[in-house]
Design an enzyme around this catalytic site. Sequence first.
Site, PDB file in Angstrom:
ATOM      1  N   ASP A 111       0.873  -1.178   0.000  1.00  0.00           N
ATOM      2  CA  ASP A 111       0.000   0.000   0.000  1.00  0.00           C
ATOM      3  C   ASP A 111       0.908   1.226   0.000  1.00  0.00           C
ATOM      4  O   ASP A 111       2.137   1.109  -0.184  1.00  0.00           O
ATOM      5  CB  ASP A 111      -0.993  -0.041   1.175  1.00  0.00           C
ATOM      6  CG  ASP A 111      -0.324   0.132   2.533  1.00  0.00           C
ATOM      7  OD1 ASP A 111       0.931   0.220   2.587  1.00  0.00           O
ATOM      8  OD2 ASP A 111      -1.048   0.166   3.548  1.00  0.00           O
TER       9      ASP A 111
ATOM     10  N   CYS B 194       3.113  -3.294   4.060  1.00  0.00           N
ATOM     11  CA  CYS B 194       2.218  -2.198   4.459  1.00  0.00           C
ATOM     12  C   CYS B 194       2.899  -1.499   5.637  1.00  0.00           C
ATOM     13  O   CYS B 194       4.089  -1.720   5.867  1.00  0.00           O
ATOM     14  CB  CYS B 194       0.808  -2.690   4.772  1.00  0.00           C
ATOM     15  SG  CYS B 194       0.658  -3.837   6.153  1.00  0.00           S
TER      16      CYS B 194
ATOM     17  N   THR C 119       2.651  -1.673   9.051  1.00  0.00           N
ATOM     18  CA  THR C 119       3.144  -2.592  10.089  1.00  0.00           C
ATOM     19  C   THR C 119       3.427  -3.988   9.549  1.00  0.00           C
ATOM     20  O   THR C 119       4.119  -4.777  10.189  1.00  0.00           O
ATOM     21  CB  THR C 119       2.084  -2.756  11.200  1.00  0.00           C
ATOM     22  OG1 THR C 119       0.878  -3.244  10.586  1.00  0.00           O
ATOM     23  CG2 THR C 119       1.805  -1.442  11.905  1.00  0.00           C
TER      24      THR C 119
ATOM     25  N   HIS D 224      11.527 -23.725   8.589  1.00  0.00           N
ATOM     26  CA  HIS D 224      10.511 -24.522   9.285  1.00  0.00           C
ATOM     27  C   HIS D 224       9.113 -24.407   8.690  1.00  0.00           C
ATOM     28  O   HIS D 224       8.333 -25.352   8.777  1.00  0.00           O
ATOM     29  CB  HIS D 224      10.436 -24.105  10.762  1.00  0.00           C
ATOM     30  CG  HIS D 224      11.616 -24.571  11.569  1.00  0.00           C
ATOM     31  ND1 HIS D 224      11.637 -24.561  12.944  1.00  0.00           N
ATOM     32  CD2 HIS D 224      12.821 -25.072  11.184  1.00  0.00           C
ATOM     33  CE1 HIS D 224      12.796 -25.032  13.379  1.00  0.00           C
ATOM     34  NE2 HIS D 224      13.545 -25.333  12.319  1.00  0.00           N
TER      35      HIS D 224
ATOM     36  N   HIS E  94       9.150 -31.094   9.521  1.00  0.00           N
ATOM     37  CA  HIS E  94       8.255 -29.956   9.268  1.00  0.00           C
ATOM     38  C   HIS E  94       7.209 -30.256   8.193  1.00  0.00           C
ATOM     39  O   HIS E  94       6.187 -29.572   8.129  1.00  0.00           O
ATOM     40  CB  HIS E  94       9.074 -28.725   8.887  1.00  0.00           C
ATOM     41  CG  HIS E  94      10.061 -28.364   9.950  1.00  0.00           C
ATOM     42  ND1 HIS E  94       9.676 -27.904  11.190  1.00  0.00           N
ATOM     43  CD2 HIS E  94      11.408 -28.474   9.980  1.00  0.00           C
ATOM     44  CE1 HIS E  94      10.753 -27.719  11.936  1.00  0.00           C
ATOM     45  NE2 HIS E  94      11.821 -28.062  11.236  1.00  0.00           N
TER      46      HIS E  94
HETATM   47  C1  RB5 Z   1      -2.130   2.401   6.550  1.00  0.00           C
HETATM   48  O1  RB5 Z   1      -2.243   3.609   7.251  1.00  0.00           O
HETATM   49  C2  RB5 Z   1      -1.868   1.258   7.521  1.00  0.00           C
HETATM   50  O2  RB5 Z   1      -2.998   1.003   8.269  1.00  0.00           O
HETATM   51  C3  RB5 Z   1      -1.444   0.021   6.744  1.00  0.00           C
HETATM   52  O3  RB5 Z   1      -0.315   0.316   6.000  1.00  0.00           O
HETATM   53  C4  RB5 Z   1      -1.073  -1.198   7.576  1.00  0.00           C
HETATM   54  O4  RB5 Z   1      -0.149  -0.883   8.561  1.00  0.00           O
HETATM   55  C5  RB5 Z   1      -2.167  -2.025   8.069  1.00  0.00           C
HETATM   56  O5  RB5 Z   1      -1.992  -3.052   8.734  1.00  0.00           O
END
Ligand code: RB5
Length: 150
Positions: free
Chosen positions: A8, A65, A67, A98, A133
């Site tokens: 994203d 993304c 996080t 694994h 595994h």
């Molecule tokens: C976008 O602001 C953020 O929510 C997205 O990049 C991500 O971290 C979602 O899990």
Amino acid sequence: MLIAIGSDHAGLEMKMEIISVLKEFSHEYVDYGTDTPQSVDYPDFGEKVADAVSTGKTERGILICGTGIGMSIVANKFPNIRAALCNELFSARMSRLHNDANVLVLGGRIIGKDLAKEIVRTWITVPFEAGRHVNRLKKITLIEEKTARK
Ligand code: RB5
């Protein structure tokens, strides 16, 4: 190896850095976007990459993304997907040895670009250890089949 990649807006810069690593290793890739810094919804891009891997269009996938959490949740909804959120090297290595992870997920707002690139180098070179595994992965597939909505 053919690798699907997508992000994203929060992972766009890191995605471009990672593409340079794929080129370094002469891997082919399909870039499913996003291509601009404009705010987008991560499930739209996670879906494209996970579907490519799930249906065998590409061998592996990489998603980024902010996080890495949202993309992980999306990717792991798909059959045959073993998506691993790895924001450090040990997890990246173990996810291959694994778990035979076929999708790597990174947090573009969590780690720096040099660590991300090293994680990708590790993840694309470390093989699956197989052995004990294999049966564990079979059990995951069985759970997937049991829980599939008809
Ligand atoms: C976008 O602001 C953020 O929510 C997205 O990049 C991500 O971290 C979602 O899990």
